[in-house]
Design a protein around this motif. Structure first.
Motif, short mmCIF file in Angstrom:
data_model
loop_
_atom_site.label_atom_id
_atom_site.label_comp_id
_atom_site.label_asym_id
_atom_site.label_seq_id
_atom_site.Cartn_x
_atom_site.Cartn_y
_atom_site.Cartn_z
N UNK A 59 0.81 -1.21 0.00
CA UNK A 59 0.00 0.00 0.00
C UNK A 59 0.85 1.27 0.00
N UNK A 60 2.05 1.17 0.62
CA UNK A 60 2.93 2.33 0.72
C UNK A 60 3.76 2.52 -0.55
N UNK A 61 3.90 1.48 -1.35
CA UNK A 61 4.71 1.56 -2.57
C UNK A 61 3.89 1.95 -3.80
N UNK A 62 2.61 1.69 -3.74
CA UNK A 62 1.75 1.94 -4.91
C UNK A 62 1.73 3.41 -5.30
N UNK A 63 1.63 3.65 -6.60
CA UNK A 63 1.47 5.02 -7.11
C UNK A 63 0.23 5.04 -8.00
N UNK A 64 -0.49 6.16 -8.04
CA UNK A 64 -1.71 6.24 -8.85
C UNK A 64 -1.41 6.11 -10.35
N UNK A 65 -2.28 5.41 -11.04
CA UNK A 65 -2.10 5.19 -12.48
C UNK A 65 -3.43 5.41 -13.18
N UNK A 66 -3.40 5.96 -14.39
CA UNK A 66 -4.65 6.17 -15.12
C UNK A 66 -5.25 4.85 -15.55
N UNK A 67 -6.57 4.79 -15.58
CA UNK A 67 -7.27 3.58 -16.03
C UNK A 67 -7.72 3.77 -17.47
N UNK A 68 -7.65 2.69 -18.23
CA UNK A 68 -8.09 2.71 -19.62
C UNK A 68 -9.43 1.99 -19.76
N UNK A 69 -10.20 2.40 -20.74
CA UNK A 69 -11.47 1.72 -21.01
C UNK A 69 -11.28 0.66 -22.09
N UNK A 70 -12.03 -0.40 -22.01
CA UNK A 70 -11.85 -1.54 -22.91
C UNK A 70 -12.09 -1.21 -24.38
N UNK A 71 -12.91 -0.18 -24.64
CA UNK A 71 -13.19 0.16 -26.05
C UNK A 71 -12.16 1.13 -26.64
N UNK A 72 -11.17 1.52 -25.83
CA UNK A 72 -10.13 2.42 -26.32
C UNK A 72 -9.32 1.76 -27.43
N UNK A 73 -8.92 2.56 -28.45
CA UNK A 73 -8.14 2.04 -29.55
C UNK A 73 -6.68 1.86 -29.15
N UNK A 74 -5.99 0.98 -29.85
CA UNK A 74 -4.59 0.66 -29.53
C UNK A 74 -3.72 1.90 -29.55
N UNK A 75 -3.85 2.72 -30.61
CA UNK A 75 -3.01 3.91 -30.73
C UNK A 75 -3.25 4.88 -29.58
N UNK A 76 -4.51 5.03 -29.18
CA UNK A 76 -4.84 5.94 -28.08
C UNK A 76 -4.28 5.42 -26.76
N UNK A 77 -4.33 4.11 -26.56
CA UNK A 77 -3.79 3.51 -25.34
C UNK A 77 -2.28 3.70 -25.26
#
Length: 233
Positions: A59-77
């Protein structure tokens, strides 16, 4: 293509209060661990987190990360990953966690697509080269045939534009125009306007031919060299 096709559904789950020392091997093997408390997904842990935040608990090592949506395109991801500087990110569909997306998987897909496209381009290029050679060869054969005949031959568009003429057409002294015959020029420029209405007759017969009628005519043409009979088809 949507990243749902590349989302890894199988992943390793750890709790937020596990010790880092006990899960280093798992982290090196899976490259990302899903941190879960009860039914709630808290995030993911990657090796870079431990380097940046060298603590004892997950819990102390974790850093926030953006979440992606499943319908997102490969290039956008990939753009999102490059911007956030993350090689692994969580994927959600309708606010439900579905798995992990790895940058290497997307790059591998892009590279395979690029290779496939390059192969197709090579094949099409070879086919075009072969077709070009065949056309060029056919043109040479046809030109040889047309130039060997004693008939004057023109290939003319419905708009009277000269598309092709053979050697005899260029040499024919019946063409009473001093200008040189050229591809793209008008055939009408080389039809003399004589007292026997040759020009008007030609245009009338030409229109009939364009409409599909087979036209044959024989005319006596008077030039500076004298009178000559001409058969036109």
């Amino acid at each position: 293509m949507e990243i749902s096709n590349f989302t890894r559904k199988e992943y390793c789950v750890v709790t937020p209060y596990e010790g880092i020392a006990t899960l280093k091997d798992r982290l090196l093997k899976h490259l990302a661990l899903v941190v879960k408390e009860g039914e709630e997904i808290l995030g993911i842990l990657v090796p870079e987190d431990i380097i940046k935040h060298p603590h004892n608990l997950v819990i102390d090592c974790m850093s926030p990360k953006p979440a992606l949506t499943s319908e997102m395109r490969v290039q956008e991801a990939l753009l999102n990953m490059n911007t956030s500087k993350n090689d692994v990110l969580p994927v959600y569909a309708n606010d439900s966690f579905t798995g992990l997306i790895f940058k290497d998987d997307l790059i591998q897909f892009i590279n395979s697509q690029k290779t496939s496209l390059e192969d197709k381009v090579k094949i099409h290029t070879a086919q075009l080269a072969e077709a070009s050679y065949t056309i060029e060869k056919s043109e040479k054969i046809l030109k040889s045939i047309f130039d060997s005949t004693q008939n004057t031959m023109f290939l003319v568009s419905p708009e009277y534009q000269i598309l092709f003429f053979n050697k005899k057409a260029k040499e024919n002294t019946l063409l009473q125009n001093a200008s040189e015959i050229k591809i793209g020029g008008s055939v009408l420029d080389h039809i003399p306007k004589t007292r026997d209405n040759l020009f008007e007759t030609f245009t009338e017969e030409f229109k009939k031919a364009v409409e599909g009628e087979f036209v044959v005519s024989e005319k006596e043409i008077t030039s500076h060299e004298g009178a000559k009979w001409c058969r036109c088809e």
